[in-house]
Design an enzyme around this catalytic site. Sequence first.
Site, PDB file in Angstrom:
ATOM      1  N   SER A 124       0.931  -1.216  -0.109  1.00  0.00           N
ATOM      2  CA  SER A 124      -0.062  -0.131   0.015  1.00  0.00           C
ATOM      3  C   SER A 124       0.764   1.057   0.082  1.00  0.00           C
ATOM      4  CB  SER A 124      -0.799   0.070   1.369  1.00  0.00           C
ATOM      5  OG  SER A 124      -1.449   1.206   1.440  1.00  0.00           O
ATOM      6  N   TYR A 148      -1.308  -0.801  10.798  1.00  0.00           N
ATOM      7  CA  TYR A 148      -1.927  -1.379   9.408  1.00  0.00           C
ATOM      8  C   TYR A 148      -0.772  -1.154   8.490  1.00  0.00           C
ATOM      9  CZ  TYR A 148      -3.580  -1.868   4.626  1.00  0.00           C
ATOM     10  OH  TYR A 148      -3.501  -2.087   3.280  1.00  0.00           O
ATOM     11  N   LYS A 152       2.365  -3.955   6.708  1.00  0.00           N
ATOM     12  CA  LYS A 152       2.672  -4.098   5.174  1.00  0.00           C
ATOM     13  C   LYS A 152       4.064  -3.613   5.206  1.00  0.00           C
ATOM     14  CE  LYS A 152      -1.596  -4.767   3.707  1.00  0.00           C
ATOM     15  NZ  LYS A 152      -1.536  -5.914   2.784  1.00  0.00           N
TER      16      LYS A 152
HETATM   17  P1  NAD Z   1     -10.757  -7.457   1.234  1.00  0.00           P
HETATM   18  O1  NAD Z   1     -11.084  -7.399   2.647  1.00  0.00           O
HETATM   19  O2  NAD Z   1     -11.876  -7.538   0.192  1.00  0.00           O
HETATM   20  O3  NAD Z   1     -10.246  -8.777   0.729  1.00  0.00           O
HETATM   21  C1  NAD Z   1      -9.027  -9.552   1.640  1.00  0.00           C
HETATM   22  C2  NAD Z   1      -9.572 -10.774   1.667  1.00  0.00           C
HETATM   23  O4  NAD Z   1      -8.550 -11.680   2.274  1.00  0.00           O
HETATM   24  C3  NAD Z   1     -10.874 -11.312   2.037  1.00  0.00           C
HETATM   25  O5  NAD Z   1     -11.698 -11.956   0.951  1.00  0.00           O
HETATM   26  C4  NAD Z   1     -11.062 -12.054   3.231  1.00  0.00           C
HETATM   27  O6  NAD Z   1     -11.754 -12.752   3.519  1.00  0.00           O
HETATM   28  C5  NAD Z   1      -9.615 -12.699   3.122  1.00  0.00           C
HETATM   29  N1  NAD Z   1      -8.650 -12.850   4.267  1.00  0.00           N
HETATM   30  C6  NAD Z   1      -8.423 -11.847   5.313  1.00  0.00           C
HETATM   31  N2  NAD Z   1      -7.592 -12.636   6.446  1.00  0.00           N
HETATM   32  C7  NAD Z   1      -7.494 -13.962   5.966  1.00  0.00           C
HETATM   33  C8  NAD Z   1      -6.683 -15.141   6.327  1.00  0.00           C
HETATM   34  N3  NAD Z   1      -6.359 -14.877   7.627  1.00  0.00           N
HETATM   35  N4  NAD Z   1      -6.898 -16.061   5.856  1.00  0.00           N
HETATM   36  C9  NAD Z   1      -7.494 -16.252   4.541  1.00  0.00           C
HETATM   37  N5  NAD Z   1      -8.067 -15.334   3.993  1.00  0.00           N
HETATM   38  C10 NAD Z   1      -8.281 -14.074   4.706  1.00  0.00           C
HETATM   39  O7  NAD Z   1      -9.498  -6.434   1.003  1.00  0.00           O
HETATM   40  P2  NAD Z   1      -9.206  -5.785  -0.439  1.00  0.00           P
HETATM   41  O8  NAD Z   1      -9.490  -4.195  -0.473  1.00  0.00           O
HETATM   42  O9  NAD Z   1      -9.410  -6.635  -1.779  1.00  0.00           O
HETATM   43  O10 NAD Z   1      -7.557  -5.897  -0.078  1.00  0.00           O
HETATM   44  C11 NAD Z   1      -6.719  -6.750  -0.553  1.00  0.00           C
HETATM   45  C12 NAD Z   1      -5.280  -6.471  -0.012  1.00  0.00           C
HETATM   46  O11 NAD Z   1      -4.927  -5.346  -0.661  1.00  0.00           O
HETATM   47  C13 NAD Z   1      -5.003  -6.552   1.159  1.00  0.00           C
HETATM   48  O12 NAD Z   1      -3.977  -7.137   1.892  1.00  0.00           O
HETATM   49  C14 NAD Z   1      -5.141  -4.935   1.632  1.00  0.00           C
HETATM   50  O13 NAD Z   1      -4.433  -4.568   2.634  1.00  0.00           O
HETATM   51  C15 NAD Z   1      -4.197  -4.473   0.452  1.00  0.00           C
HETATM   52  N6  NAD Z   1      -4.810  -3.193  -0.055  1.00  0.00           N
HETATM   53  C16 NAD Z   1      -5.971  -2.760   0.122  1.00  0.00           C
HETATM   54  C17 NAD Z   1      -6.242  -1.285  -0.268  1.00  0.00           C
HETATM   55  C18 NAD Z   1      -7.783  -0.887  -0.487  1.00  0.00           C
HETATM   56  O14 NAD Z   1      -7.778   0.322  -0.271  1.00  0.00           O
HETATM   57  N7  NAD Z   1      -8.536  -1.584  -0.528  1.00  0.00           N
HETATM   58  C19 NAD Z   1      -5.198  -0.278  -0.494  1.00  0.00           C
HETATM   59  C20 NAD Z   1      -3.688  -0.736  -0.251  1.00  0.00           C
HETATM   60  C21 NAD Z   1      -3.729  -2.103  -0.084  1.00  0.00           C
HETATM   61  C1  UD1 Z   2      -7.152   4.833   3.735  1.00  0.00           C
HETATM   62  C2  UD1 Z   2      -6.155   4.606   4.740  1.00  0.00           C
HETATM   63  C3  UD1 Z   2      -4.960   3.914   3.971  1.00  0.00           C
HETATM   64  C4  UD1 Z   2      -5.434   2.616   3.117  1.00  0.00           C
HETATM   65  C5  UD1 Z   2      -6.539   3.393   2.250  1.00  0.00           C
HETATM   66  C6  UD1 Z   2      -6.703   2.553   1.371  1.00  0.00           C
HETATM   67  C7  UD1 Z   2      -6.735   5.949   6.855  1.00  0.00           C
HETATM   68  C8  UD1 Z   2      -6.141   6.927   7.615  1.00  0.00           C
HETATM   69  N1  UD1 Z   2      -5.581   5.589   5.877  1.00  0.00           N
HETATM   70  O1  UD1 Z   2      -6.542   6.025   3.171  1.00  0.00           O
HETATM   71  O2  UD1 Z   2      -4.010   3.360   5.030  1.00  0.00           O
HETATM   72  O3  UD1 Z   2      -4.194   2.303   2.418  1.00  0.00           O
HETATM   73  O4  UD1 Z   2      -7.582   3.985   2.922  1.00  0.00           O
HETATM   74  O5  UD1 Z   2      -7.469   1.626   1.803  1.00  0.00           O
HETATM   75  O6  UD1 Z   2      -7.752   5.303   7.040  1.00  0.00           O
HETATM   76  N2  UD1 Z   2     -13.176  11.170   3.735  1.00  0.00           N
HETATM   77  C9  UD1 Z   2     -13.921  11.847   3.908  1.00  0.00           C
HETATM   78  N3  UD1 Z   2     -15.199  11.253   4.424  1.00  0.00           N
HETATM   79  C10 UD1 Z   2     -15.126   9.922   4.735  1.00  0.00           C
HETATM   80  C11 UD1 Z   2     -14.102   8.981   4.217  1.00  0.00           C
HETATM   81  C12 UD1 Z   2     -12.967   9.644   3.644  1.00  0.00           C
HETATM   82  O7  UD1 Z   2     -13.763  13.027   3.872  1.00  0.00           O
HETATM   83  O8  UD1 Z   2     -16.286   9.280   5.021  1.00  0.00           O
HETATM   84  C13 UD1 Z   2     -11.794  11.505   2.963  1.00  0.00           C
HETATM   85  C14 UD1 Z   2     -10.445  11.284   3.674  1.00  0.00           C
HETATM   86  O9  UD1 Z   2     -10.309  12.271   4.776  1.00  0.00           O
HETATM   87  C15 UD1 Z   2      -9.291  11.427   2.515  1.00  0.00           C
HETATM   88  C16 UD1 Z   2     -10.189  10.995   1.565  1.00  0.00           C
HETATM   89  O10 UD1 Z   2     -11.493  11.119   1.884  1.00  0.00           O
HETATM   90  O11 UD1 Z   2      -8.965  12.632   2.380  1.00  0.00           O
HETATM   91  C17 UD1 Z   2      -9.848   9.447   1.118  1.00  0.00           C
HETATM   92  O12 UD1 Z   2     -10.309   8.728   2.455  1.00  0.00           O
HETATM   93  P1  UD1 Z   2     -10.121   7.001   2.319  1.00  0.00           P
HETATM   94  O13 UD1 Z   2     -10.931   6.424   1.197  1.00  0.00           O
HETATM   95  O14 UD1 Z   2     -10.365   6.652   3.618  1.00  0.00           O
HETATM   96  O15 UD1 Z   2      -8.582   6.866   1.928  1.00  0.00           O
HETATM   97  P2  UD1 Z   2      -7.480   7.260   2.573  1.00  0.00           P
HETATM   98  O16 UD1 Z   2      -7.401   7.965   3.808  1.00  0.00           O
HETATM   99  O17 UD1 Z   2      -6.375   7.832   1.525  1.00  0.00           O
END
Ligand code: NAD
Ligand code: UD1
Length: 336
Positions: A124, A148, A152
Amino acid sequence: MKILVTGGAGYIGSHTCVELLDGGHDVVVYDNLCNANEGVLDRVEHITGKRPVFVRGDIRDAEAVEAALRQHACTAIIHFAGLKAVGESVEKPLMYYDNNVVGTMRVLEAAAKTGVRQFVFSSSATVYGEPKFLPFTEEHPTAAMNPYGKTKLAAEGMIEAFAVAVPTCKVALLRYFNPVGAHESGLIGEDPKGIPNNLMPYVTQVAAGRRTHLNVWGNDYDTPDGTGVRDYVHVVDLAKGHVRALDTMAEKGESLTVNLGTGKGYSVLEIVKAVEVASGKTIPTKIGPRRFGDLPAYWADTALAEKLLGWKAERDLAAMCRDSWNWQSKNPDGYV
Ligand code: NAD
Ligand code: UD1
């Protein structure tokens, strides 16, 4: 290639399964369903005409991961499984280290034992912490600001060390910016449990009438309109980035660490406007205080992804909002 996709039933994982299956790969989804619904597999099958193999299991169970790798003769792993809520990670840090760090260690152990030599990891942009300069290049110092993000970073370090110790193993650390959007079919998308933490699902739920208004967390940042600026990237582009990462590792025999973003930042209010256009609905907002731990603005330098992977995000903000809204309006209660 036959690929074990941990967390493959989740948001980014399911979209990546679609791209892998469409690209002719075989997919084994390994997921404990702690944040996913098994019905997603039907949807993936509906889109691609192919059903991924599903193994229900926990990544911390190294023997079960190993058995799945052996039974299905997988040669690569894409490791999405993990927990991702920043606030929850502050309250339950050990649960996050256990799932995200110990879990990753167990998956690596299983890879080592079974001879799997290609490993892609979901990292991330949160690993960069406060910007010393923008856009974030991959050389920007890392300084995660919450448990978190620290999990990572710890997992990245462990994976890199593993690749040094096992030189035949190639790893890709993919640092996602802010994934949004959904598959254009509206069959798969993000299905947050309870009140969404992230902006896009919250905004589309307001548009759908499920929530009364959006709380804008601060409008006094040093940004053009005072609200937070992020690099939103369409989940289908992100999914394609994983396929490119696997192909690149195979073609070039190199490990890599790359940003996956668009290189453009949009403010909270710009997102609200764009979703209003996509949905035809008015989205009421209330300005609230800054959210603890939020950064004012950041976005990706995308040059390395373009150079190494030949990957560039193709979908613009209008497409991201259109597809987020399409998913939300077709699935008002998510996967049911
Ligand atoms: P998500 O929660 O939709 O997907 C994660 C999946 O992993 C789920 O299906 C969950 O059931 C499974 N899981 C969690 N713990 C597990 C375990 N111990 N054993 C087996 N399965 C398990 O999340 P996502 O948004 O698809 O994110 C996927 C990955 O990307 C994560 O590692 C997350 O940290 C990373 N990531 C997500 C974002 C985002 O904004 N969505 C941003 C940066 C990084
Ligand atoms: C968040 C996580 C980050 C993670 C990313 C993707 C935090 C502090 N950071 O990032 O670690 O990698 O999600 O999953 O949680 N906002 C509003 N109102 C809301 C929700 C969000 O104003 O109800 C604003 C936030 O202040 C920010 C922007 O929208 O400026 C994006 O927020 P969000 O979608 O939560 O993502 P990040 O904060 O970038």
